[in-house]
Design a protein around this motif. Sequence first.
Motif, PDB file in Angstrom:
ATOM      1  N   ASN A   1      12.303 100.703 145.800  1.00 24.44           N
ATOM      2  CA  ASN A   1      13.601 100.474 145.156  1.00 24.44           C
ATOM      3  C   ASN A   1      13.485  99.692 143.853  1.00 24.44           C
ATOM      4  OD1 ASN A   1      16.348 100.888 145.059  1.00 24.44           O
ATOM      5  ND2 ASN A   1      16.837  99.024 146.204  1.00 24.44           N
ATOM      6  N   ASN A   2      12.704 100.241 142.919  1.00 20.34           N
ATOM      7  CA  ASN A   2      12.490  99.544 141.651  1.00 20.34           C
ATOM      8  C   ASN A   2      12.206 100.567 140.560  1.00 20.34           C
ATOM      9  OD1 ASN A   2      12.195  97.404 139.848  1.00 20.34           O
ATOM     10  ND2 ASN A   2      11.005  96.197 141.307  1.00 20.34           N
ATOM     11  N   GLN A   3      11.890 100.113 139.375  1.00 26.16           N
ATOM     12  CA  GLN A   3      11.631 101.005 138.257  1.00 26.16           C
ATOM     13  C   GLN A   3      10.530 100.436 137.374  1.00 26.16           C
ATOM     14  OE1 GLN A   3      15.810 100.613 137.033  1.00 26.16           O
ATOM     15  NE2 GLN A   3      15.101  99.859 135.020  1.00 26.16           N
ATOM     16  N   MET A   4       9.872 101.319 136.617  1.00 29.17           N
ATOM     17  CA  MET A   4       8.737 100.897 135.794  1.00 29.17           C
ATOM     18  C   MET A   4       8.630 101.779 134.562  1.00 29.17           C
ATOM     19  SD  MET A   4       4.675 100.618 136.879  1.00 29.17           S
ATOM     20  CE  MET A   4       5.003  99.282 138.036  1.00 29.17           C
ATOM     21  N   ASN A   5       8.314 101.177 133.425  1.00 28.66           N
ATOM     22  CA  ASN A   5       8.147 101.902 132.169  1.00 28.66           C
ATOM     23  C   ASN A   5       6.730 101.683 131.650  1.00 28.66           C
ATOM     24  OD1 ASN A   5       8.615 103.316 129.789  1.00 28.66           O
ATOM     25  ND2 ASN A   5       9.459 101.524 128.738  1.00 28.66           N
ATOM     26  N   ILE A   6       6.002 102.767 131.434  1.00 34.54           N
ATOM     27  CA  ILE A   6       4.661 102.696 130.844  1.00 34.54           C
ATOM     28  C   ILE A   6       4.797 103.121 129.389  1.00 34.54           C
ATOM     29  CG2 ILE A   6       2.269 103.427 131.032  1.00 34.54           C
ATOM     30  CD1 ILE A   6       3.434 101.952 133.507  1.00 34.54           C
ATOM     31  N   ILE A   7       4.667 102.173 128.487  1.00 35.50           N
ATOM     32  CA  ILE A   7       4.913 102.465 127.079  1.00 35.50           C
ATOM     33  C   ILE A   7       3.833 103.365 126.492  1.00 35.50           C
ATOM     34  CG2 ILE A   7       6.166 100.303 126.739  1.00 35.50           C
ATOM     35  CD1 ILE A   7       3.680  99.168 125.372  1.00 35.50           C
ATOM     36  N   ASP A   8       4.185 104.077 125.458  1.00 32.27           N
ATOM     37  CA  ASP A   8       3.283 105.004 124.794  1.00 32.27           C
ATOM     38  C   ASP A   8       2.008 104.286 124.354  1.00 32.27           C
ATOM     39  OD1 ASP A   8       2.132 107.053 123.420  1.00 32.27           O
ATOM     40  OD2 ASP A   8       3.631 107.164 121.832  1.00 32.27           O
ATOM     41  N   GLY A   9       0.863 104.798 124.794  1.00 26.86           N
ATOM     42  CA  GLY A   9      -0.431 104.217 124.438  1.00 26.86           C
ATOM     43  C   GLY A   9      -1.026 103.350 125.524  1.00 26.86           C
ATOM     44  N   ALA A  10      -0.239 103.014 126.545  1.00 27.49           N
ATOM     45  CA  ALA A  10      -0.719 102.120 127.603  1.00 27.49           C
ATOM     46  C   ALA A  10      -1.099 102.887 128.868  1.00 27.49           C
ATOM     47  CB  ALA A  10       0.349 101.081 127.926  1.00 27.49           C
ATOM     48  N   GLU A  11      -1.164 104.211 128.785  1.00 27.58           N
ATOM     49  CA  GLU A  11      -1.389 105.021 129.984  1.00 27.58           C
ATOM     50  C   GLU A  11      -2.734 104.712 130.648  1.00 27.58           C
ATOM     51  OE1 GLU A  11       1.402 106.727 127.226  1.00 27.58           O
ATOM     52  OE2 GLU A  11      -0.779 106.546 126.948  1.00 27.58           O
ATOM     53  N   LYS A  12      -3.809 104.703 129.865  1.00 26.21           N
ATOM     54  CA  LYS A  12      -5.137 104.478 130.438  1.00 26.21           C
ATOM     55  C   LYS A  12      -5.257 103.079 131.033  1.00 26.21           C
ATOM     56  CE  LYS A  12      -8.902 106.047 128.647  1.00 26.21           C
ATOM     57  NZ  LYS A  12     -10.040 106.393 127.747  1.00 26.21           N
ATOM     58  N   LEU A  13      -4.705 102.102 130.359  1.00 31.36           N
ATOM     59  CA  LEU A  13      -4.753 100.720 130.848  1.00 31.36           C
ATOM     60  C   LEU A  13      -4.001 100.592 132.168  1.00 31.36           C
ATOM     61  CD1 LEU A  13      -5.673  97.830 130.196  1.00 31.36           C
ATOM     62  CD2 LEU A  13      -3.453  97.488 129.060  1.00 31.36           C
ATOM     63  N   PHE A  14      -2.872 101.273 132.286  1.00 32.35           N
ATOM     64  CA  PHE A  14      -2.092 101.250 133.521  1.00 32.35           C
ATOM     65  C   PHE A  14      -2.857 101.906 134.671  1.00 32.35           C
ATOM     66  CE2 PHE A  14       0.753 104.131 136.014  1.00 32.35           C
ATOM     67  CZ  PHE A  14       1.266 103.170 136.876  1.00 32.35           C
ATOM     68  N   LEU A  15      -3.491 103.049 134.388  1.00 29.46           N
ATOM     69  CA  LEU A  15      -4.171 103.807 135.433  1.00 29.46           C
ATOM     70  C   LEU A  15      -5.501 103.184 135.855  1.00 29.46           C
ATOM     71  CD1 LEU A  15      -3.628 107.431 134.004  1.00 29.46           C
ATOM     72  CD2 LEU A  15      -2.430 106.401 135.951  1.00 29.46           C
ATOM     73  N   ASN A  16      -6.136 102.458 134.968  1.00 27.51           N
ATOM     74  CA  ASN A  16      -7.510 101.980 135.147  1.00 27.51           C
ATOM     75  C   ASN A  16      -7.802 101.361 136.514  1.00 27.51           C
ATOM     76  OD1 ASN A  16      -9.677  99.699 134.877  1.00 27.51           O
ATOM     77  ND2 ASN A  16     -10.131 101.135 133.222  1.00 27.51           N
TER      78      ASN A  16
END
Length: 406
Positions: free
Chosen positions: A161-176
């Motif tokens: 029950n929440n939300q999250m925004n992965i800003i443009d360019g941060a995809e690899k850092l988020f997934l790592n």
Amino acid sequence: MNEQQRSIVHMDLDTFFVSCERLEDSRLNGLPILIGGASDRGVVASCSYEARKFGIHSAMPMKMAKERCPEAIVISGNSANYTKYSRMVTDIIQDAVPVVEKSSIDEFYMDLSGMDRFFGCYKYAGELRRKIMKETGLPISFGMSVNKTVSKIATGEAKPNNQMNIIDGAEKLFLNPLSVQKIPMVGLKTYQTLCNLGVKRIGTIQQMPLEMMESVLGQNGIAIWKKAQGIDNSPVIQYNERKSISSERTFEKDTIDVVRLKAIVFALAENLVFQLRKEKKVCACVTVKIRYSDFQTKTLQQRIPYSAADHEIIPMVMNLFEKLHNRRLLVRLVGVRMSELVHGNYQMRLFDEGSRLATLYHSMDDIRERFGERAIQRAIGMQVKRIGHFNPFRGETPMIVANRIV
């Protein structure tokens, strides 16, 4: 539009079946809930977060789940309610978003690209989420990024029950730091293969040469490598409630043989339900069509809870035929259509039967895959020599004309 300019939102209703049950009975709030077949042979279709703390998960045998959490409340499930709430959420989203893809009964992709100049995509998605919760009472989470893969993974990380925004360019850092199991196309077998290579985190794949992933997993390895890098150019495909599959039989010679007509309608329905399961889809509406010798055409349809189970759909089709066939005229054509298709699990309607019917359908479908679609059939349809072979999900013509009846 360039991928870097896209704003893709993935929304997923949290523990959907459980949430629907709690709306109907607030006494279930906060308790460990198991949805599925109540017998020891049944399977868990869904479970609450309270039950997950005991290591319980979907598709686990019910007997094992009850051993891990004896105090859990077992509910057989009400798919009619689940269908009702799914439609409520779908209507809200379709009214608010220009491009929406309904990927399952409780899961949606939205393309908000270009809306930043008017609203702010993340703010707009947050307001939509709050509206869904207010109007339906259902908890829902979402993730937003430049593509579908990262947004879906972000939704999983945002829950419950929440939300999250992965800003443009941060995809690899988020997934790592995440487990490779978070990548949507990595199943148990692929995960075990990767673990044998010492690969457990997405960050490890990010550092591997593409050629190495390809040599181990072939084309799937290439796709997994790209997703690990946060690359996914797949579009959001507009959802259309009227999407359907159908099958018709036009006779070489008009007939009034009711037994023969029923056999053909049954065989058409049986074949279409097999096609649904084959493509991992469920339908929410069935239609029967009759064209008489004077070319007058009659149709009758019925909305149903999402299903791809023979014992649910075929009796409905036959009941519609009984109601529709009310003229003493020769019949020129009969047809069956299944519409409002979404990706889904046909086991959703097997709660009471546990794993028995699921195993039966799996075995029947396996025989058909290996030996042909008419290799196994019910007695009523045996006089129909063949239905014809087509794949309605790949643009092939679903009309069956002048097939020979034995």
